[in-house]
Design a protein around this motif. Structure first.
Motif, PDB file in Angstrom:
ATOM      1  N   ILE A 190       0.745  -1.350   0.007  1.00  0.00           N
ATOM      2  CA  ILE A 190      -0.094  -0.042   0.070  1.00  0.00           C
ATOM      3  C   ILE A 190       0.891   1.327   0.112  1.00  0.00           C
ATOM      4  O   ILE A 190       0.499   2.352  -0.758  1.00  0.00           O
ATOM      5  CB  ILE A 190      -0.861  -0.051   1.202  1.00  0.00           C
ATOM      6  CG1 ILE A 190      -1.996  -1.140   1.113  1.00  0.00           C
ATOM      7  CG2 ILE A 190      -1.723   1.449   1.729  1.00  0.00           C
ATOM      8  CD1 ILE A 190      -2.778  -1.488   2.341  1.00  0.00           C
ATOM      9  N   ALA A 191       1.945   1.224   0.938  1.00  0.00           N
ATOM     10  CA  ALA A 191       2.941   2.299   0.905  1.00  0.00           C
ATOM     11  C   ALA A 191       3.435   2.757  -0.490  1.00  0.00           C
ATOM     12  O   ALA A 191       3.786   4.058  -0.641  1.00  0.00           O
ATOM     13  CB  ALA A 191       3.916   1.915   1.655  1.00  0.00           C
ATOM     14  N   HIS A 192       3.745   1.621  -1.263  1.00  0.00           N
ATOM     15  CA  HIS A 192       4.512   1.908  -2.458  1.00  0.00           C
ATOM     16  C   HIS A 192       3.594   1.845  -3.959  1.00  0.00           C
ATOM     17  O   HIS A 192       4.158   2.341  -4.759  1.00  0.00           O
ATOM     18  CB  HIS A 192       5.599   0.605  -2.702  1.00  0.00           C
ATOM     19  CG  HIS A 192       6.578   1.118  -1.572  1.00  0.00           C
ATOM     20  ND1 HIS A 192       6.759   0.301  -0.470  1.00  0.00           N
ATOM     21  CD2 HIS A 192       7.597   1.978  -1.485  1.00  0.00           C
ATOM     22  CE1 HIS A 192       7.671   0.700   0.466  1.00  0.00           C
ATOM     23  NE2 HIS A 192       8.182   1.971  -0.342  1.00  0.00           N
ATOM     24  N   ILE A 193       2.404   1.571  -3.934  1.00  0.00           N
ATOM     25  CA  ILE A 193       1.381   1.486  -4.715  1.00  0.00           C
ATOM     26  C   ILE A 193       1.280   3.013  -5.378  1.00  0.00           C
ATOM     27  O   ILE A 193       1.231   3.891  -4.696  1.00  0.00           O
ATOM     28  CB  ILE A 193       0.265   0.873  -4.636  1.00  0.00           C
ATOM     29  CG1 ILE A 193      -0.547   0.583  -5.854  1.00  0.00           C
ATOM     30  CG2 ILE A 193      -0.746   1.883  -3.673  1.00  0.00           C
ATOM     31  CD1 ILE A 193      -1.548  -0.685  -5.424  1.00  0.00           C
ATOM     32  N   ASP A 194       1.248   3.252  -6.566  1.00  0.00           N
ATOM     33  CA  ASP A 194       1.087   4.631  -7.104  1.00  0.00           C
ATOM     34  C   ASP A 194      -0.148   5.361  -6.892  1.00  0.00           C
ATOM     35  O   ASP A 194       0.077   6.379  -6.506  1.00  0.00           O
ATOM     36  CB  ASP A 194       1.192   4.671  -8.685  1.00  0.00           C
ATOM     37  CG  ASP A 194       2.630   4.240  -9.321  1.00  0.00           C
ATOM     38  OD1 ASP A 194       3.444   4.448  -8.443  1.00  0.00           O
ATOM     39  OD2 ASP A 194       2.839   3.459 -10.490  1.00  0.00           O
ATOM     40  N   SER A 195      -1.163   4.640  -6.791  1.00  0.00           N
ATOM     41  CA  SER A 195      -2.540   5.417  -6.398  1.00  0.00           C
ATOM     42  C   SER A 195      -3.215   4.563  -5.465  1.00  0.00           C
ATOM     43  O   SER A 195      -3.481   3.306  -5.655  1.00  0.00           O
ATOM     44  CB  SER A 195      -3.302   5.649  -7.565  1.00  0.00           C
ATOM     45  OG  SER A 195      -3.714   4.576  -8.490  1.00  0.00           O
ATOM     46  N   TRP A 196      -3.761   5.242  -4.326  1.00  0.00           N
ATOM     47  CA  TRP A 196      -4.534   4.387  -3.475  1.00  0.00           C
ATOM     48  C   TRP A 196      -5.783   5.374  -3.061  1.00  0.00           C
ATOM     49  O   TRP A 196      -5.576   6.486  -2.743  1.00  0.00           O
ATOM     50  CB  TRP A 196      -3.738   4.363  -2.089  1.00  0.00           C
ATOM     51  CG  TRP A 196      -4.617   3.332  -1.162  1.00  0.00           C
ATOM     52  CD1 TRP A 196      -4.970   3.923   0.035  1.00  0.00           C
ATOM     53  CD2 TRP A 196      -4.579   2.144  -1.290  1.00  0.00           C
ATOM     54  NE1 TRP A 196      -5.619   2.680   0.571  1.00  0.00           N
ATOM     55  CE2 TRP A 196      -5.197   1.379  -0.169  1.00  0.00           C
ATOM     56  CE3 TRP A 196      -4.228   0.862  -2.112  1.00  0.00           C
ATOM     57  CZ2 TRP A 196      -5.630   0.106  -0.086  1.00  0.00           C
ATOM     58  CZ3 TRP A 196      -4.496  -0.487  -1.938  1.00  0.00           C
ATOM     59  CH2 TRP A 196      -5.264  -0.561  -0.927  1.00  0.00           C
TER      60      TRP A 196
END
Length: 206
Positions: A200-206
């Protein structure tokens, strides 16, 4: 070298989803992310020290140079023979090279008995490792999670995990008390929660 991954499955995912529906929804969205583990305890420890306070890309570059020089089997004996001056030439600071050689010496002399770690508790391992210069609680926790595959490790000291929590729950800040409440919610499968929080920390869009 064949990659190995942290082992988890539907049981852990189901328990976490039941305890935390917000995390459960995120897990549904993300599927089943894989996290590479490093079963050799000594090389995993050295790799963590190499990566301290530098980017993942820089750490991978330095580690790649060490593997080119010494092969996949980076042992304490190899590091001790090389010495700090040689280790520094792979692209790290003199201080960090000194830490790495100090760790190798501690393992060779049995000041730290890594071979006994699989029988010891998390707390015992953290205590034993953090007597070594250059090894803090975060480094010890990463060994617990990414080498020993301990099931319930959620590190306050890991910026990615804290960032993942803040994104998941839409928090502008995260106190230690709030972190501990969430960590207790993830138990006994905190390590699987950590894998998702990193994602979650590194996903482009959340």
């Amino acid at each position: 070298m064949t990659m190995q991954y942290f082992s988890y499955g539907e049981k852990e995912i189901a328990v976490l989803a039941a305890e935390d529906p917000v995390l459960g929804a995120a897990m549904d969205r993300l599927g089943r992310p894989e996290r590479v583990i490093f079963p050799d305890l000594f090389s995993a420890l050295i790799r963590s020290v190499v990566g301290q306070q530098i980017s993942t890309k820089a750490a991978d570059t330095i580690w790649g140079r060490m593997e080119d020089a010494y092969g996949d089997d980076i042992t304490p004996e190899v590091i001790t023979r090389a010495g700090a001056d040689e280790i520094q030439q792979f692209g790290m600071s003199k201080k960090k090279a000194g830490y790495i050689c100090g760790i190798a010496d501690a393992v060779v002399t049995k000041k730290v008995d890594i071979s006994s770690f699989r029988e010891k508790s998390n707390e015992e391992i953290i205590k034993e490792l953090t007597i070594l210069p250059g090894v803090g609680v975060w480094t010890a926790e990463m060994m617990l999670l990414l080498s020993l595959e301990r099931p319930d490790v959620v590190s306050w000291n890991d910026l990615g995990i804290r960032r993942g929590m803040m994104r998941l729950y839409n928090l502008s800040s995260l106190s230690r008390n709030e972190f501990e409440i969430l960590r207790s919610r993830y138990s006994p499968y905190g390590s699987v929660a950590s894998i998702y929080l990193w994602e979650i920390a590194h996903i482009d869009s959340w």
